[in-house]
Design a protein around this motif. Sequence first.
Motif, PDB file in Angstrom:
ATOM      1  N   UNK A  29       0.814  -1.208   0.000  1.00  0.00           N
ATOM      2  CA  UNK A  29       0.000   0.000   0.000  1.00  0.00           C
ATOM      3  C   UNK A  29       0.853   1.266   0.000  1.00  0.00           C
ATOM      4  N   UNK A  30       2.074   1.164   0.553  1.00  0.00           N
ATOM      5  CA  UNK A  30       2.944   2.325   0.617  1.00  0.00           C
ATOM      6  C   UNK A  30       4.336   1.981   0.095  1.00  0.00           C
ATOM      7  N   UNK A  31       5.007   2.973  -0.444  1.00  0.00           N
ATOM      8  CA  UNK A  31       6.346   2.796  -0.996  1.00  0.00           C
ATOM      9  C   UNK A  31       7.276   3.783  -0.302  1.00  0.00           C
ATOM     10  N   UNK A  32       8.359   3.281   0.272  1.00  0.00           N
ATOM     11  CA  UNK A  32       9.320   4.143   0.953  1.00  0.00           C
ATOM     12  C   UNK A  32      10.264   4.768  -0.059  1.00  0.00           C
ATOM     13  N   UNK A  33      10.302   6.095  -0.067  1.00  0.00           N
ATOM     14  CA  UNK A  33      11.212   6.808  -0.961  1.00  0.00           C
ATOM     15  C   UNK A  33      12.607   6.912  -0.355  1.00  0.00           C
ATOM     16  N   UNK A  34      12.677   7.126   0.951  1.00  0.00           N
ATOM     17  CA  UNK A  34      13.969   7.254   1.632  1.00  0.00           C
ATOM     18  C   UNK A  34      13.753   7.113   3.129  1.00  0.00           C
ATOM     19  N   UNK A  35      14.793   6.679   3.844  1.00  0.00           N
ATOM     20  CA  UNK A  35      14.703   6.510   5.293  1.00  0.00           C
ATOM     21  C   UNK A  35      15.976   7.040   5.952  1.00  0.00           C
TER      22      UNK A  35
END
Length: 202
Positions: A29-35
């Motif tokens: 459902x969600x996509x991590x762009x950066x952490x």
Amino acid sequence: VGSQKYCVVRVLPRKSELKRPGPRDSFYKQQTLAANIDQVVIVASVTQPDFNYGFMDRFLLAANLNDLPFVLVLTKMDLLPNGEADLSSDIRDFMKIVDKVIPVSVKSGDGLEVLRNELVGKSSVFSGMSGVGKSTLINELVPDAELRTGDVRERDGKGRHTTTSSSLFDFPGGGYVIDTPGIRSIGLMDLEPETLAKIFPG
């Protein structure tokens, strides 16, 4: 390498995360762009393509949700005959509610040194809509990046996707620059009304 095997020993908690909704037909459902980043650097052009207030507003909320400083980089300043005096009312309104604004022109070099000083020693995620000059800007700031660049389409004034995956670069002088794909939308998901109210600028 070869017969050697590797395994994950542990996963450390993330101190910060910038996410967007996942692809329409994706399991996620969600996509991590950066952490684990120190600041969000959003690149927006003053023209060609036009400033998108709604897009920028949602990115600001995403930064506020993670307590991340929001740095607005206004590109293509050389296309305004009178410089900042020609900025639209939408841009002026948005400038009042962000942490920092840095107008730049890669063509003339104006503002680049100010931006470099802001990036040194920090982990910065760059994002923005397609066509705003993000890849061109990163190529100027990080000589070894060699990112692909493209022109804005004449028929609708929108950019072409040239960055298709996130990349991390060592920044000259210390720190990191994370380049994310040019995107046309970002959303906030599964937020309680109270949380949403808290992250709106006062």
